[in-house]
Design an enzyme around this catalytic site. Structure first.
Site, PDB file in Angstrom:
ATOM      1  N   ASN A 211      39.327  93.968  38.470  1.00  0.00           N
ATOM      2  CA  ASN A 211      37.871  93.932  38.484  1.00  0.00           C
ATOM      3  C   ASN A 211      37.432  92.617  37.846  1.00  0.00           C
ATOM      4  O   ASN A 211      38.265  91.836  37.367  1.00  0.00           O
ATOM      5  CB  ASN A 211      37.275  95.151  37.773  1.00  0.00           C
ATOM      6  N   LYS A 213      35.941  91.911  35.079  1.00  0.00           N
ATOM      7  CA  LYS A 213      36.272  91.795  33.657  1.00  0.00           C
ATOM      8  C   LYS A 213      37.744  91.430  33.476  1.00  0.00           C
ATOM      9  O   LYS A 213      38.090  90.543  32.685  1.00  0.00           O
ATOM     10  CB  LYS A 213      35.958  93.108  32.946  1.00  0.00           C
ATOM     11  N   GLU A 214      38.617  92.105  34.227  1.00  0.00           N
ATOM     12  CA  GLU A 214      40.052  91.815  34.126  1.00  0.00           C
ATOM     13  C   GLU A 214      40.366  90.408  34.607  1.00  0.00           C
ATOM     14  O   GLU A 214      41.168  89.693  33.993  1.00  0.00           O
ATOM     15  CB  GLU A 214      40.839  92.843  34.945  1.00  0.00           C
ATOM     16  N   ASP A 281      41.293 103.114  41.524  1.00  0.00           N
ATOM     17  CA  ASP A 281      42.398 103.814  42.195  1.00  0.00           C
ATOM     18  C   ASP A 281      42.081 104.005  43.681  1.00  0.00           C
ATOM     19  O   ASP A 281      42.954 103.863  44.537  1.00  0.00           O
ATOM     20  CB  ASP A 281      42.632 105.184  41.554  1.00  0.00           C
TER      21      ASP A 281
END
Length: 344
Positions: A211, A213-214, A281
């Protein structure tokens, strides 16, 4: 060049192609525990609501939720993971059997099975309580896991690494995956749902699905806004030498990097958002099935956005089905795919 134009009949046919596609899921399986009820008063002991529980349920979480999503969409998942020799581990095994999922679980006596308890009142998550053990696999457990991976992977050309940072995804496992990819007589596509602390392990994998943020934490680039997202994606290519990147952007959809010079934006199709639990997921599950069915990365991403739009409209870890996906395609307008970068 823009990808070929999509219409609803074409998307509907793509959904049908997901049926029976085999996918191997390797990663951290966990037990999702839900306590649901109503909160009508504040505790006299502390300024917190009192939830009167009237429903309790257990669901497959982590890598188990990926397998569950794949199965719900008509795919054929097989899971490899590690659990503890405890009651939550037994519940996980029972859930796999109940849902008819093929599981290859290494039981480690000294390990605690991860269980996440979510307390929900009136469709609102009040608190989450985690019981877990974060520890790298080693010794007999690691040897058993690698042995299973070598044996089971022979039947698969699509692998999902579902990394929640609990210890299953480690350097030894990635070394084994690399070896299998290079020695196989047929192409093996590996998709990774990354954990920031393990970012250095994913070098050379096929599809990374962080995402925003990651992506920002891995690259040191705050992935907010078109230009910054593209810059972060390019940094991921440079750092990890992956083949493709899909950065999920929450309410802004997804940035799809077919390669560093070819980037598309697929907007979200979510109608309402109640709970984002498990949305990542769902995205990687649909991407894996769609790529296994021969769809392009952009086509796969469009279907993944539809599926994610379904699950965020429900409370708890949910899964899309072929029927709900077909209905979403019928009812919701087609997303307008935008070319963010096109350098041949």
């Amino acid at each position: 060049m823009m990808p070929k134009a999509l219409d609803k009949s074409l998307l509907s046919a793509m959904i049908d192609r997901l049926a029976n596609v085999p996918v191997l899921v390797i990663g951290d399986v966990m037990l999702d525990h839900y306590l649901s009820g109503d909160a009508e008063r504040i505790s006299p002991e502390a300024p917190v609501p009192v939830v009167r529980v009237d429903k309790e349920r257990h669901l497959l979480g982590g890598a188990g939720n990926v397998a569950r999503n794949i199965a719900a969409l008509g795919g054929d998942p097989e899971i490899i993971s590690v659990i503890g020799a405890d009651d939550p581990g037994k519940v996980l095994q029972d859930l796999l059997a109940k849902e008819g999922l093929r599981g290859n679980l290494v039981v480690e006596k000294s390990r605690m099975t991860t269980i996440k308890t979510r307390i929900i009142a009136r469709n609102q998550q009040m608190i989450r309580v985690d019981r877990e053990e974060v520890r790298q696999l080693q010794g007999q457990s690691l040897e058993a896991l690698e042995s299973i991976v070598r044996k089971v992977s022979r039947q698969h050309t699509v692998i999902v690494l579902s990394d929640y940072g609990k210890g299953v995804v480690c350097k030894a496992l990635l070394d084994t995956i690399h070896e299998l990819k290079t020695s196989s007589d047929k192409p093996i596509v590996v998709l990774v749902d990354p954990k920031v602390i393990n970012a250095g392990l994913y070098a050379g994998m096929d599809v990374l699905t962080p995402n925003a943020k990651e992506a920002g934490e891995i690259t040191g680039i705050q992935a907010k806004g078109k230009d910054a997202v593209i810059k972060a994606g390019h940094a991921l290519f440079k750092q990890l030498r992956c083949s493709h990147v899909c950065i999920t952007l929450g309410a802004d959809g997804m940035a799809v990097f077919e390669k560093p010079g070819k980037v598309y934006h697929v907007p979200t199709v979510a109608q309402s958002v109640f709970d984002v639990t498990g949305a990542g997921d769902t995205v990687i599950s649909v991407l894996a099935l769609a790529l296994g069915a021969g769809l392009s990365l952009v086509e796969a991403s469009v279907l993944a956005n539809y599926a994610a739009g379904i699950v965020v409209g429900q409370v708890g870890t949910a899964a899309a089905t072929p029927e709900s996906l077909q209905e979403a395609v019928r009812k919701i307008s087609l997303p307008k795919i935008e070319s963010w970068l096109n350098i041949e």
